[in-house]
Design a protein around this motif. Sequence first.
Motif, PDB file in Angstrom:
ATOM      1  N   ALA A  39     -58.492  34.132 -54.692  1.00  0.00           N
ATOM      2  CA  ALA A  39     -58.263  34.779 -55.886  1.00  0.00           C
ATOM      3  C   ALA A  39     -57.561  34.096 -56.731  1.00  0.00           C
ATOM      4  N   ALA A  40     -56.779  33.292 -56.508  1.00  0.00           N
ATOM      5  CA  ALA A  40     -56.017  32.516 -57.649  1.00  0.00           C
ATOM      6  C   ALA A  40     -56.793  31.338 -58.131  1.00  0.00           C
ATOM      7  N   LEU A  41     -58.111  31.071 -57.615  1.00  0.00           N
ATOM      8  CA  LEU A  41     -59.007  30.081 -58.322  1.00  0.00           C
ATOM      9  C   LEU A  41     -59.333  30.595 -59.865  1.00  0.00           C
ATOM     10  N   ALA A  42     -59.200  31.811 -59.896  1.00  0.00           N
ATOM     11  CA  ALA A  42     -59.728  32.325 -61.340  1.00  0.00           C
ATOM     12  C   ALA A  42     -58.810  32.028 -62.445  1.00  0.00           C
ATOM     13  N   SER A  43     -57.443  31.639 -62.278  1.00  0.00           N
ATOM     14  CA  SER A  43     -56.448  31.709 -63.086  1.00  0.00           C
ATOM     15  C   SER A  43     -55.919  30.075 -63.136  1.00  0.00           C
ATOM     16  N   LEU A  44     -56.121  29.467 -62.065  1.00  0.00           N
ATOM     17  CA  LEU A  44     -55.702  27.981 -61.994  1.00  0.00           C
ATOM     18  C   LEU A  44     -56.578  27.168 -62.803  1.00  0.00           C
ATOM     19  N   PRO A 208     -49.022  11.207 -57.971  1.00  0.00           N
ATOM     20  CA  PRO A 208     -49.755  12.539 -57.929  1.00  0.00           C
ATOM     21  C   PRO A 208     -50.737  12.527 -58.885  1.00  0.00           C
ATOM     22  N   SER A 209     -51.571  13.230 -58.873  1.00  0.00           N
ATOM     23  CA  SER A 209     -52.820  13.490 -59.811  1.00  0.00           C
ATOM     24  C   SER A 209     -52.618  14.765 -60.654  1.00  0.00           C
ATOM     25  N   VAL A 210     -53.038  14.959 -61.549  1.00  0.00           N
ATOM     26  CA  VAL A 210     -53.053  15.887 -62.436  1.00  0.00           C
ATOM     27  C   VAL A 210     -53.281  17.357 -61.727  1.00  0.00           C
ATOM     28  N   THR A 211     -54.192  17.259 -60.826  1.00  0.00           N
ATOM     29  CA  THR A 211     -54.193  18.688 -59.948  1.00  0.00           C
ATOM     30  C   THR A 211     -52.925  18.789 -59.084  1.00  0.00           C
ATOM     31  N   ASP A 212     -52.310  17.740 -58.673  1.00  0.00           N
ATOM     32  CA  ASP A 212     -51.111  18.072 -57.949  1.00  0.00           C
ATOM     33  C   ASP A 212     -50.070  18.805 -58.792  1.00  0.00           C
ATOM     34  N   ARG A 217     -46.930  23.287 -60.686  1.00  0.00           N
ATOM     35  CA  ARG A 217     -46.435  24.158 -61.981  1.00  0.00           C
ATOM     36  C   ARG A 217     -46.574  25.794 -61.531  1.00  0.00           C
ATOM     37  N   HIS A 218     -47.760  26.238 -60.682  1.00  0.00           N
ATOM     38  CA  HIS A 218     -48.124  27.423 -60.336  1.00  0.00           C
ATOM     39  C   HIS A 218     -47.499  27.786 -59.023  1.00  0.00           C
TER      40      HIS A 218
END
Length: 262
Positions: A39-44, A208-212, A217-218
């Motif tokens: 469910a977190a994929l909707a906001s990340l 670390p990449s931008v994804t990391d 941050r979340h």
Amino acid sequence: MSALEERLALLPAVGLAEIDGSGAALQTRVDRKYVVPAAALASLPLTAGARVLEIDGRRTAEYRSVYFDTAGLDSYLGAALRRRGRYKVRTRTYADSGDCFVEVKTRGARGATVKLRQPHDGEPTVLTDTSWTFATTSLGPDRRPTGPLSPALANRYRRSTLLVDGGRPGVTARTTIDTDLVWIDPATGFERPLGPLVVIETKTGATPSVTDRVLWRHGHRPVRISKYGTGMALLHPDLPLTPWRRVLDRHIEPRSCLSASA
């Protein structure tokens, strides 16, 4: 269409050749893995500024893997007990195209993952003479299996691959998002789904990449999860599981519950 698929559909596409030639397809790399509620994929904001791998019009692909081990589970125990010289041997099938490879993964300097592979010339559940020779040659004399390798675990899942900012100017990195993961016992056919969770993996150099950074941050932190090790620990509660105990207890059904419901 899921929220992830909707966002992927809006991204610019990148082809496999560009990913292979970009420096993101690192054969020696640092892998960071995260277990995140689906469910977190909707906001990340994982797709911000990213490009998505597209092959034949598809932006997600089904993967099927078969992991091989000795009768004494040398590969599994090497990882579970943190032994030096640990390794994995598997076949990986890209279900949409039917292409199959044999892959060998080892640990390099400073914990980096080293992966070697070549096309597999037989059934995914059988190591042919050619694939056996490739595997043992890749492992070298110090890691050579103590006996024949046979299927110990299989899995399937769906993967989306993003090309993202690698954290340094001019450097790109890969992010993979794996959904619908199911582990399978080859001997019994018993299946164990991961459930409403996804595995996100970043494949970078040391930076670390931008994804990391988005995940940090979340509130999401890297965890020790191995599609082979964790799956074996879930399906075989009698095995040692030290490296994956935290991820099992925190994110996945405790093994005591699994034993009671099996």
